[in-house]
Design a protein around this motif. Structure first.
Motif, short mmCIF file in Angstrom:
data_model
loop_
_atom_site.label_atom_id
_atom_site.label_comp_id
_atom_site.label_asym_id
_atom_site.label_seq_id
_atom_site.Cartn_x
_atom_site.Cartn_y
_atom_site.Cartn_z
N TRP A 40 0.83 -1.20 0.00
CA TRP A 40 0.00 0.00 0.00
C TRP A 40 0.87 1.26 0.00
N VAL A 41 0.26 2.36 -0.34
CA VAL A 41 0.96 3.64 -0.28
C VAL A 41 0.03 4.67 0.35
N ALA A 42 0.60 5.55 1.17
CA ALA A 42 -0.18 6.58 1.86
C ALA A 42 0.36 7.95 1.49
N LYS A 43 -0.48 8.96 1.65
CA LYS A 43 -0.06 10.33 1.38
C LYS A 43 0.41 10.98 2.69
N LEU A 44 1.50 11.73 2.61
CA LEU A 44 2.01 12.49 3.76
C LEU A 44 1.27 13.82 3.83
N ASP A 45 0.97 14.29 5.05
CA ASP A 45 0.27 15.57 5.22
C ASP A 45 1.14 16.72 4.71
N GLY A 46 2.44 16.66 5.00
CA GLY A 46 3.39 17.66 4.48
C GLY A 46 4.49 16.89 3.79
N HIS A 47 5.02 17.39 2.67
CA HIS A 47 5.97 16.58 1.92
C HIS A 47 7.29 16.38 2.69
N ALA A 48 7.97 15.30 2.35
CA ALA A 48 9.30 15.01 2.89
C ALA A 48 10.33 15.29 1.80
N GLN A 49 11.60 15.39 2.19
CA GLN A 49 12.67 15.57 1.21
C GLN A 49 13.96 14.94 1.71
N SER A 50 14.80 14.55 0.76
CA SER A 50 16.11 14.02 1.09
C SER A 50 17.16 14.79 0.30
N VAL A 51 18.12 15.36 1.02
CA VAL A 51 19.26 16.03 0.38
C VAL A 51 20.52 15.32 0.89
#
Length: 417
Positions: free
Chosen positions: A96-107
């Motif tokens: 399954w996949v869920a939506k995050l309330d606020g986006h995440a990021q990886s740098v």
């Protein structure tokens, strides 16, 4: 003007140094490498930072790569069907996949730490390129109002004794292997948004796939966590990056063929794009005592080091930096004494304890009620969404994850809604 020494130029050390600098403190930062050495070196970690941690960076206007880094809008969980990887193709029992309330990021930390170090120096900060030993700190501690140790490896960590009551594991629980790659295809079922993928292979380990921004632009991280002594624990002693990648892909083909299907054309981002190792998750005493009697305060993973299975390392480092910064600013002109140090750590521990409890639970074989929760998330989208957003706010797991009664009560309330 109060003088503060920060030892260690990682997520927390730099975030605190830049935060203090913006409030007019005289800050010295010690790093064992220059910005150029960091940028051209080996990857240091995986990192997927969720909304709260990213907001701490935005609050200090340090989110320099926000427009370039992929916006991670979802988090997916797949569980391999029991016994299915031997001999035939692996099927997924759960997906399954869920939506995050606020986006995440990886740098990539090579990009971020190098950039932040240069910013710190440009803004007039005192940058000292020198590996610090306990003797050095003994000397420095007399000239600074506060010494913060944010270097999570090496001799300095031994100043901070293990807190046995908060550290259930004394040995590493996973063997870790990371590869940064270009050329990974999208997941066919959700090509329209970026998601972190958590693939659980019961009794074997986990594969995490996360979009990132690295020295050469957009990329993806393939990250194996293997149970020690098991079939994924094969990276020890592999020095050649190409061999590391081919092992990574071989294991994907065997244990997570649905991820391997989109990885057939990948190549390493650069010669420094692989990393392997292991460490025991440990909570330590936050105060280090120098030979002269001076005290230093440990920061982030110096004092709370969790396994990366829940992706909390850089998030915790950011949250620790924000918490310590607030405590330092509130202290004003009063001394940074032992009582203040202990209180500063305990304030952070109010957040960190939830991360440690959840991470340690995820390292153990999952109890039946947790498997039920993860399975139910495939049928009930609110359950999937709540689980995914727990990566940003692990305190919420207390409400529905750890105890079978709370889990079944929660599932009942969602199913009946």
């Amino acid at each position: 003007m109060r003088k503060i020494l920060v030892v260690g130029a990682g997520q927390s050390g730099l975030q605190i140094a830049l935060g203090l600098q913006s409030h007019g403190y005289e800050v010295t930062l010690m790093s064992n490498r220059t910005a150029d050495e960091i940028r051209s070196g080996r990857v240091m970690s995986t990192q997927c930072m969720f909304h709260t941690a990213l907001q701490h960076e935005r609050d200090l206007q340090l989110n320099f790569w926000e427009s370039q880094a992929p916006k991670i809008q979802g988090l997916g969980v797949s569980v391999a069907a029991p016994g299915s990887h031997d001999p035939g193709p692996t099927q997924r029992a759960i997906d399954w996949v869920a939506k995050l309330d606020g986006h995440a990021q990886s740098v990539d930390q090579r990009v971020k730490m190098a950039g932040w170090m240069e910013t710190f120096a440009q803004r007039g900060g005192q940058l000292v390129i020198h590996g610090a030993a306990v003797g050095d700190l003994d000397y420095f501690s007399r000239t600074y109002d506060l010494v913060l140790v944010a270097a999570g490896k090496g001799e300095l960590v031994s100043m901070f004794g293990r807190d046995a009551a908060r550290s259930p594991y004394s040995e590493p629980q996973r063997a870790l292997a990371v590869a940064y790659v270009h050329g990974l295809g999208p997941r066919p079922e959700h090509p329209e948004f970026d998601a972190v993928r958590c693939n659980l292979v019961p009794g074997v380990g986990e594969l995490f796939v996360m979009p990132t921004y690295t020295v050469s632009g957009r990329a993806d991280i393939l990250f194996w966590e293997g149970i020690p002594g098991g079939p994924l624990d094969v990276f020890n002693g592999v020095k050649d990056p190409a061999e590391h990648l081919s092992l990574t892909l071989e294991l994907m083909e065997k244990f997570t063929p649905w991820e391997y299907a989109r990885a057939t054309k990948v190549e390493l981002t650069d010669a420094g794009g692989t990393l392997a190792g292991r460490y025991a998750p440990t909570v330590r005493n936050p105060i280090g005592r120098l030979p002269s009697g001076g005290l230093v305060l440990g920061v982030a993973d110096v004092v709370v080091a969790n396994d990366p299975i829940t992706g909390q390392g850089s998030n915790s480092a950011s949250k620790c930096a924000a918490s310590y910064l607030a405590s330092i600013l509130e202290r004003g002109e009063q001394p940074f004494d032992e009582e203040w140090m202990r209180g500063t750590f305990e304030r952070y521990w109010q957040t960190a304890q939830h991360v440690t409890k959840w991470t340690n639970a995820m390292l153990a074989p999952p109890p039946e009620h947790v498997l039920n929760l993860i399975g139910a998330a495939g049928q009930l989208q609110p359950v999937a969404d709540r689980f995914a957003n727990g990566f940003d706010n692990p305190a919420d797991f207390e409400n529905f994850f750890f105890e079978p009664e709370k889990a079944s009560e929660y599932l009942g309330s969602v199913a009946g809604a």
